[in-house]
Design a protein around this motif. Structure first.
Motif, mmCIF file in Angstrom:
data_model
loop_
_atom_site.group_PDB
_atom_site.id
_atom_site.type_symbol
_atom_site.label_atom_id
_atom_site.label_comp_id
_atom_site.label_asym_id
_atom_site.label_seq_id
_atom_site.Cartn_x
_atom_site.Cartn_y
_atom_site.Cartn_z
ATOM 1 N N SER A 1 0.869 -1.155 0.000
ATOM 2 C CA SER A 1 0.000 0.000 0.000
ATOM 3 C C SER A 1 0.918 1.221 0.000
ATOM 4 O O SER A 1 2.051 1.124 -0.442
ATOM 5 C CB SER A 1 -0.999 -0.022 1.146
ATOM 6 N N ASN B 1 -7.406 -0.144 -6.912
ATOM 7 C CA ASN B 1 -6.844 -0.945 -8.005
ATOM 8 C C ASN B 1 -5.606 -0.288 -8.610
ATOM 9 O O ASN B 1 -5.377 -0.344 -9.819
ATOM 10 C CB ASN B 1 -7.893 -1.180 -9.100
ATOM 11 N N GLY B 2 -4.825 0.368 -7.754
ATOM 12 C CA GLY B 2 -3.560 0.957 -8.198
ATOM 13 C C GLY B 2 -3.671 2.281 -8.910
ATOM 14 O O GLY B 2 -2.665 2.796 -9.414
ATOM 15 N N ALA B 3 -4.859 2.884 -8.965
ATOM 16 C CA ALA B 3 -5.051 4.107 -9.750
ATOM 17 C C ALA B 3 -4.532 5.333 -9.002
ATOM 18 O O ALA B 3 -4.722 5.472 -7.793
ATOM 19 C CB ALA B 3 -6.528 4.294 -10.083
ATOM 20 N N THR C 1 -4.600 0.717 -0.214
ATOM 21 C CA THR C 1 -5.037 1.226 -1.517
ATOM 22 C C THR C 1 -5.715 0.167 -2.367
ATOM 23 O O THR C 1 -5.925 0.379 -3.563
ATOM 24 C CB THR C 1 -3.823 1.788 -2.283
ATOM 25 N N ARG C 2 -6.088 -0.954 -1.776
ATOM 26 C CA ARG C 2 -6.632 -2.052 -2.589
ATOM 27 C C ARG C 2 -7.910 -1.659 -3.321
ATOM 28 O O ARG C 2 -8.158 -2.115 -4.444
ATOM 29 C CB ARG C 2 -6.885 -3.268 -1.697
ATOM 30 N N ASP C 3 -8.726 -0.800 -2.711
ATOM 31 C CA ASP C 3 -9.984 -0.418 -3.362
ATOM 32 C C ASP C 3 -9.764 0.455 -4.596
ATOM 33 O O ASP C 3 -10.683 0.645 -5.397
ATOM 34 C CB ASP C 3 -10.877 0.341 -2.378
ATOM 35 N N ALA D 1 -0.422 5.126 -12.149
ATOM 36 C CA ALA D 1 -0.552 3.923 -11.339
ATOM 37 C C ALA D 1 0.365 4.010 -10.123
ATOM 38 O O ALA D 1 1.423 4.655 -10.155
ATOM 39 C CB ALA D 1 -0.191 2.678 -12.162
#
Length: 509
Positions: A56, A70-72, A66-68, A81
């Motif tokens: 994260s 999706n790396g954005a 930061t999983r929610d 990213a």
């Protein structure tokens, strides 16, 4: 030996947090959060500061999940990213965080402060600071700056870089991150102070630092108008370099202070340099205010000043972290203020037997080092590491941090640990730090600094007059102000032995 920590805060006392209270995850690694005395506020809002690690994203000592996302990452500078981010980049995180150092990110936002070709590169004599310009604007980087694709000592004229920086009170920019980028002079970025530029609205031109910037009527972003430019202040210009000293602006926006603006939540934690010093409202020391990152920071009776900070030490240019709440559009009432400037440094080989992954601790030349989520871990050969890899690429490190602990348990809370690729004599060390004891005459226990005691029986004391240099230090130590020394020393079978000692100087930039 000529070494120097920029912007030392003379008069700061070491913190009283015992070594070992800081635990769990360090910068650059995944895992749990942080429990450091009063580390981290509870809130919903924005956290703005340099990235110190991944697994994260770590910002301002908080690990944001930061999983929610999706790396954005939200950015118009080619950083789309999370994997394209780097330690040192100043990131805005909107989300929630708790007092255990864990948070959840709802968005990540990044914007370069500068992007373009470097010129006028000048390295300080002590190799600890480099000044340079980008399209006429002066910047500087220190040993705290994270470099990618180049180094502080190797930055070269015409390098094309992206820079994430804090703007100082004098209009100079202090780089937190400098990284080489693919040269594209049709996609450059800079900040311009229109209060010190020639603005010609009739011809849609700005003359700044020797550059002519032209713009069309449709380039203004986020509600800006030409009238805003006429009022002066700092603005962000993105555009293309047409010919030397001529820039065509494609977008004009407010400067990077906009990343500190209030979002949906009232809470904020931010890292930045003090713009104007603290001034009390009336006859009492508190309440009062200072400015930082375009915000007014209110200091009230309940505001905690950590790391030995005092109201008098909150001077322009000082790098601090503020935690508080918005009480107006651009006014923050501070709950806690922490120092983000190093006051100590140690360089040498890690004692591999001292490395403790569970507590994120190790020793260098007898000095105890604590890694926390505020610590940036990096390699001088342009690599990223986590604590588990600390000795995988070599054991020689340079550590900058803040002295903490009681007199009998002093340690350095690391702000940056850089693993160096070249190995030197494993028994040779250098340190900079506050003098805690000096005997009246050279002795086997003549010096105490950063928690270690060493002999100075055969040490060379440097100064304007070498015959009196040691006595000058003794006299200074007996005075009211803290004394900071630079020491080269060895680890011998009979203990630590000083080889060269001098007062830390401020005149060797």
């Amino acid at each position: 030996m000529k070494r120097h920590i920029r912007n030392r805060v003379i008069g700061l006392a070491a913190g009283t947090v015992a070594f070992g209270v800081i635990s769990a995850c360090g910068g650059g690694g995944s895992g749990g959060g942080l429990d450091v005395a009063d580390g981290g506020i509870r809130g919903t809002g924005s956290s703005v500061g340099p990235v110190s690690g991944f697994g994260s994203v770590f910002v301002n000592g908080v690990r944001f999940d930061t999983r929610d996302l999706n790396g954005a990452v939200e950015s118009n500078d080619g950083i789309d990213a999370e994997t394209q981010l780097s330690e040192g980049m100043i990131l805005r995180v909107d989300g929630e965080w708790s007092d255990n150092g864990e948070g959840v990110a709802e968005s990540l936002e990044y914007d370069d402060t500068f992007r373009g070709a470097v010129s006028d590169v000048t390295l300080s004599q002590n190799n600890e600071q480099v000044t340079f310009t980008i399209y006429g604007q002066e910047l500087f980087a220190t040993t705290q700056t994270v470099f990618r694709g180049t180094t502080l000592a190797n930055l070269t004229n015409d390098d094309f870089v992206r820079v994430s920086a804090y703007r100082g009170p004098d209009g100079l920019y202090r780089a937190s991150f400098v990284g080489t980028a693919t040269r594209n002079e049709s996609d450059i970025e800079l900040e311009v102070d229109l209060s010190n530029a020639e603005f010609d609205a009739g011809n849609n031109q700005i003359l700044s630092n020797g550059f002519t910037i032209t713009y069309a009527d449709n380039v203004f972003a986020n509600g800006l108008t030409e009238a805003d430019l006429e009022a002066g202040g700092f603005f962000e210009i993105e555009g293309e370099l047409m010919v030397p000293n001529e820039i065509n602006a494609i977008s004009i926006d407010r400067d990077d202070f906009r990343r500190y603006q209030q979002g949906e939540g009232d809470d904020i934690e931010l890292t930045g340099t003090v713009q104007t010093r603290y001034v009390a409202d009336g006859g009492n020391p508190r309440p009062g205010e200072l400015t930082l990152a375009g915000l007014t920071i209110r200091i009230v009776n309940e505001t905690e000043l950590d790391d030995g900070l005092t109201l008098d030490s909150l001077q322009p240019g000082l790098l601090i972290q503020v935690e508080g709440k918005f009480i107006g559009d651009s006014v923050v009432e501070a709950e806690e203020i922490e120092l983000r400037e190093p006051d100590s440094k140690v360089k040498g080989s890690i004692d591999v037997n001292s490395v403790d992954p569970s507590s994120r601790r190790f020793e260098v030349g007898g000095v105890k080092i604590q890694v926390t989520p505020l610590t940036t871990l990096t390699r001088d050969d342009d690599g990223e590491i986590d604590f588990a890899q600390l000795t995988a690429f070599g054991t020689k490190v340079e550590v900058e941090g803040i002295e903490r602990g009681a007199p009998d348990s002093i340690y350095v809370q690391a702000l940056k640990v850089e693993v160096e690729s070249e190995e030197d004599d494993a028994s040779s060390f250098e340190l900079e730090g506050r003098l805690r004891f000096i005997s009246l005459n050279p002795s086997a226990n003549g010096l105490s600094i950063l928690g270690i005691t060493m002999s100075d029986l055969g040490a060379d004391y440097d100064g304007d007059n070498e015959s009196t240099a040691r006595q000058e230090i003794v006299d200074a130590f007996e005075g009211p102000e803290p004394v900071f020394l630079e020491v080269e020393y060895f680890n011998t079978s009979s203990g630590f032995v000083a080889d060269e000692v001098e007062l830390e100087s401020e005149d060797d930039d």
